[in-house]
Design an enzyme around this catalytic site. Structure first.
Site: not given
Length: 443
Positions: A50-51, A109, A189, A192, A194
């Site tokens: 997602c990042n 991150s 959702g 993972e 979620s």
């Protein structure tokens, strides 16, 4: 072969760009095969979270390898090269290795020290291996990187503080409402992300957790795990009207919640306050939803603003992790240098033996008949000359191997003795002039 990394992340690109170039899990194998068809690349790994979106590869030509990956990402994101290039970072050679080490350690991150990235990198590498797209150098780099990630987490407290994106989403909900107890929380959702979010919600005292997913079976499985309630996807509007907090983390390729839908829901709620936290990439919730009365919307980029009460402890752990990373980089460089130095020494010794045999044969032919003792003395002398002549360059090369000039010494020795490049390691050649051949952006 030279390792390269091309990518973008939360620091270099807004979510609007990241969602354009992100890959749905079902698309990754196809993307890997397309990359593999590009002759400039070898040993390919695609990491899409997602990042961040990153492509790791080995290439015989750094400039060409970087160029074809940039073009590939532009095509995939339906963007012009000049538009996407401003968001991309490039790391080559040892900088590529160091960057991956930082990623698996959680030092790169959005939420420093997050635990999910280690598994995500392992999964990305596993997909590449299953498709037989890894080569020896990429294999070595990723195996070392995963070992670094495990060591950092075992020797520091970097993962003993809540640091995942899903946890941060829960913290944001707590900061908004003061407490999640007594609140109705809807999770969209059942993947993972979620599951991790639900785990943190229950740990924070949530007593009503609703789960909605296109697959009712998966929604029920997740809801049962946390004593929650599964909601049929067809009844999503009803669940939205009931919930106080919605955390969305689906793998949908389009907006799940649009303004017109949310407007109807808010009318049912009589404008009762609703917090929406969208941690999906691509985003699940249309950004204009946040403009509706009574709605507060945060997307994944907004999570950067969450105050981290464990910042000081995490920063200390990050310093420890950084020291481990540099120690492991030193070991990796030493190992890699040995790939180049050892074959060079072997080739040099072989060259010495070849010259010795040629000169011995010539000398013995000129001498004519001699007895066995005399020939033994001559051969011993020839061996000693070669051994003593090569001793100093070999000893100095071994000593230089662990310095930044190691490759330079090796190349000089190869040129001086005209050593056959075919005898040397296929991974050799990350020399000083190669390292300077391509600019490495920060990312």
């Amino acid at each position: 072969m030279f390792p390269i990394t091309i990518g973008l992340n939360h620091k270099t690109a807004p979510v609007e760009i990241r969602e354009k170039v992100s890959f749905h899990p079902s698309e990754i194998n196809k993307a890997l095969m397309e990359l593999n068809e590009l002759s400039a690349l070898n040993g390919i790994v695609l990491l899409s979270t997602c990042n961040r979106l990153e492509i790791y590869a080995a290439t015989p030509e750094v400039e060409l390898g970087v160029s074809v990956i940039k073009k590939f990402l532009a095509r995939h994101g339906k963007l012009r090269e000049e538009d996407i290039n401003q968001y991309l970072y490039v790391h080559t050679l040892y900088d590529s290795v160091r960057h991956l080490f930082r990623v698996v350690a959680g030092l790169d991150s959005m939420v420093m020290g997050e635990t999910q990235i280690l598994g995500q990198v392992a999964e990305a590498y596993e997909k590449s291996s299953q498709l037989n797209l890894s080569n020896k150098i990429i294999h070595a780099i990723f195996q070392n990187a995963l070992a670094v990630g495990k060591r950092v987490r075992s020797e520091t407290q970097i993962d003993q503080h809540p640091t995942s994106v899903s946890y941060t989403a829960v913290e944001l909900a707590k900061q908004t409402f003061g407490d999640v107890q007594g609140k109705s929380i809807l999770i969209l959702g059942a993947g993972e992300m979620s599951a991790l979010t639900a785990k943190h919600l229950v740990a924070s005292g949530a007593d009503t957790v609703l789960v909605s997913n296109r697959s009712m079976q998966r929604a029920q499985a997740l809801a049962e795990e946390f004593s929650g309630r599964a909601i049929p996807y067809e009844e999503l509007d009803t669940a939205l009207a009931e919930a106080d907090i919605v955390i969305s983390a689906t793998a949908a390729a389009h907006f799940v919640i649009k303004p017109e839908r949310m407007r109807r829901v808010m009318e049912q709620r009589r404008q009762r306050a609703l917090l929406l936290i969208d941690i999906a990439v691509p985003r699940d919730i249309h950004p204009n939803v946040g403009e509706l009365e009574g709605v507060t919307l945060f997307d994944i980029d907004d999570l950067r603003g969450v105050v981290d009460s464990h910042q000081k402890a995490r920063e200390e752990a990050a310093l420890q992790a950084g020291r481990i990373l540099e120690e492991e980089m030193g070991r990796f460089v030493k190992w890699h240098n040995s790939l180049y130095v050892v074959p060079t020494i072997v080739a040099l010794q072989r060259r010495g033996e070849e010259v010795r045999e040629i000169m011995l044969k010539s000398a013995l032919n000129k001498l004519g008949p001699i007895d066995e003792k005399q020939e033994k003395i001559i051969r011993s002398m020839a061996n000693s000359i070669v051994t003593h002549l090569l001793h100093a360059p070999i000893a100095n090369l071994k000593e230089a191997a662990n310095t930044s000039q190691g490759h330079l010494y090796t190349e000089i020795l190869q040129n001086l003795f005209d050593l056959d490049g075919n005898e040397l390691s296929p991974h050799a050649g990350w020399s000083v002039h190669h390292a300077a051949s391509h600019h490495s952006n920060q990312g």
